[in-house]
Write a protein that holds these residues in place. Structure first.
Motif, PDB file in Angstrom:
ATOM      1  N   SER A 215       0.843  -1.204   0.000  1.00  0.00           N
ATOM      2  CA  SER A 215       0.000   0.000   0.000  1.00  0.00           C
ATOM      3  C   SER A 215       0.874   1.248   0.000  1.00  0.00           C
ATOM      4  CB  SER A 215      -0.860  -0.012   1.256  1.00  0.00           C
ATOM      5  OG  SER A 215      -0.126   0.494   2.340  1.00  0.00           O
TER       6      SER A 215
ATOM      7  N   ARG B  48      -7.739  -0.593   1.977  1.00  0.00           N
ATOM      8  CA  ARG B  48      -9.164  -0.289   2.087  1.00  0.00           C
ATOM      9  C   ARG B  48      -9.870  -1.600   2.374  1.00  0.00           C
ATOM     10  NH1 ARG B  48     -12.896  -0.829  -1.741  1.00  0.00           N
ATOM     11  NH2 ARG B  48     -11.322  -1.075  -3.358  1.00  0.00           N
TER      12      ARG B  48
ATOM     13  N   SER C 220     -13.455  -1.937   2.820  1.00  0.00           N
ATOM     14  CA  SER C 220     -14.898  -1.911   2.572  1.00  0.00           C
ATOM     15  C   SER C 220     -15.144  -1.303   1.199  1.00  0.00           C
ATOM     16  CB  SER C 220     -15.604  -1.068   3.648  1.00  0.00           C
ATOM     17  OG  SER C 220     -16.949  -0.798   3.272  1.00  0.00           O
ATOM     18  N   ILE C 221     -16.134  -1.834   0.474  1.00  0.00           N
ATOM     19  CA  ILE C 221     -16.511  -1.220  -0.811  1.00  0.00           C
ATOM     20  C   ILE C 221     -17.759  -0.353  -0.651  1.00  0.00           C
ATOM     21  CG2 ILE C 221     -15.519  -3.055  -2.243  1.00  0.00           C
ATOM     22  CD1 ILE C 221     -18.483  -4.010  -2.671  1.00  0.00           C
ATOM     23  N   VAL C 222     -18.246  -0.231   0.587  1.00  0.00           N
ATOM     24  CA  VAL C 222     -19.486   0.515   0.822  1.00  0.00           C
ATOM     25  C   VAL C 222     -19.123   1.945   1.229  1.00  0.00           C
ATOM     26  CG1 VAL C 222     -21.643   0.551   2.111  1.00  0.00           C
ATOM     27  CG2 VAL C 222     -20.512  -1.637   1.613  1.00  0.00           C
ATOM     28  N   PRO C 223     -19.487   2.948   0.407  1.00  0.00           N
ATOM     29  CA  PRO C 223     -19.072   4.327   0.716  1.00  0.00           C
ATOM     30  C   PRO C 223     -19.515   4.813   2.086  1.00  0.00           C
ATOM     31  CG  PRO C 223     -19.861   4.184  -1.542  1.00  0.00           C
ATOM     32  CD  PRO C 223     -20.161   2.859  -0.902  1.00  0.00           C
TER      33      PRO C 223
ATOM     34  N   PRO D 243     -17.124   3.264   5.657  1.00  0.00           N
ATOM     35  CA  PRO D 243     -15.698   3.347   5.337  1.00  0.00           C
ATOM     36  C   PRO D 243     -14.855   2.572   6.348  1.00  0.00           C
ATOM     37  CG  PRO D 243     -16.452   5.413   6.303  1.00  0.00           C
ATOM     38  CD  PRO D 243     -17.669   4.548   6.140  1.00  0.00           C
ATOM     39  N   ARG D 244     -14.019   1.667   5.835  1.00  0.00           N
ATOM     40  CA  ARG D 244     -13.177   0.848   6.710  1.00  0.00           C
ATOM     41  C   ARG D 244     -11.805   0.679   6.090  1.00  0.00           C
ATOM     42  NH1 ARG D 244     -17.476  -3.925   8.302  1.00  0.00           N
ATOM     43  NH2 ARG D 244     -18.544  -2.713   9.889  1.00  0.00           N
TER      44      ARG D 244
END
Ligand SMILES: Cc1cc2nc3c(=O)[nH]c(=O)nc-3n(C[C@H](O)[C@H](O)[C@H](O)COP(=O)(O)O)c2cc1C
Length: 199
Positions: A16, A39, A41-44, A47-48
């Motif tokens: 990264s 990153r 999470s793909i959920v805006p 955020p994770r």
């Protein structure tokens, strides 16, 4: 048969950006450098991110004990900051003494001059033997220098290509020492149930 060195160099493609991680415990503030954040999470609106921190680093204990940290994306001209935070331990000195910062919403230090930052609460953790992978919920964000034109983020490739020559030997030495300690503990994985998994 696989060649460990060749495999490691291939795995380095997964690295990264080089980022700064800060933490705080009982009034003691600290910062370190990692290149193992992703990153997560793909959920805006959820955020994770996840970070791998070696157990022998002082920051590990601060993050483990408090369940919070701040991740800072860095600018490409922040080699001095990387040198200050990533080449010595906070056990031996106050590394944040000369670095402009303030305490964020979670009570951990936020460095004032970075590309951007994410304040995180740990919501799960996994033991790898030599390190802990902390899964963080991003609870506050600062855009910082990212909003200025022509400022770019410090990537691992840029770091490796442009690390000042005077620091290269120290970096290689630090890395090989860390690899030796990590090798000794890598296979000693324990089950870990994080105390604060949100339900
Ligand atoms: C470019 C770079 C990448 C690093 N990546 C990691 C990493 O992914 N995980 C880790 O635990 N330490 C990593 N380190 C090492 C720590 O930053 C270093 O051991 C530091 O001195 C720890 O400080 P502390 O003991 O105050 O926590 C990295 C260092 C550099 C310079």
């Amino acid at each position: 048969m696989f060649d460990p060195q060749a495999t490691y160099q291939l795995l380095r493609n997964l690295t990264s950006p080089v980022v700064a991680i800060t933490s705080e415990r009982g009034g003691k503030r600290n910062g370190m450098i990692i290149d193992s954040a992703v990153r997560a999470s793909i959920v805006p609106d959820v955020p994770r991110l996840a970070i791998f921190i070696h157990k022998f680093n002082f920051s590990h204990d601060l993050i483990f004990d408090t369940g919070r940290f701040v991740l800072h994306l860095l600018r490409r001209d922040q080699f001095d900051l990387i040198h200050t935070l990533g080449f010595a331990s906070g056990r031996d000195r106050d590394k944040l003494a000369g670095i402009p910062h303030h305490l964020g919403a979670l009570g951990a230090p936020v460095l004032d001059e970075c590309f951007a930052h994410f304040e995180c609460r740990v919501i799960n953790a996994m033991d790898t033997g030599s390190s802990t992978c902390f899964l963080g919920d991003v609870v506050a964000v600062g855009a910082g220098a990212q909003e200025q034109p022509a400022v770019e983020v410090m990537t691992a490739a840029y770091f490796r290509a442009n690390l000042p020559a005077a620091w290269r030997a120290a970096y290689e030495h630090h890395l090989s020492s860390a690899q030796a300690v990590a090798r000794a503990h890598s296979r000693n994985i324990r089950a870990l149930t994080w105390r604060d998994i949100p339900r």
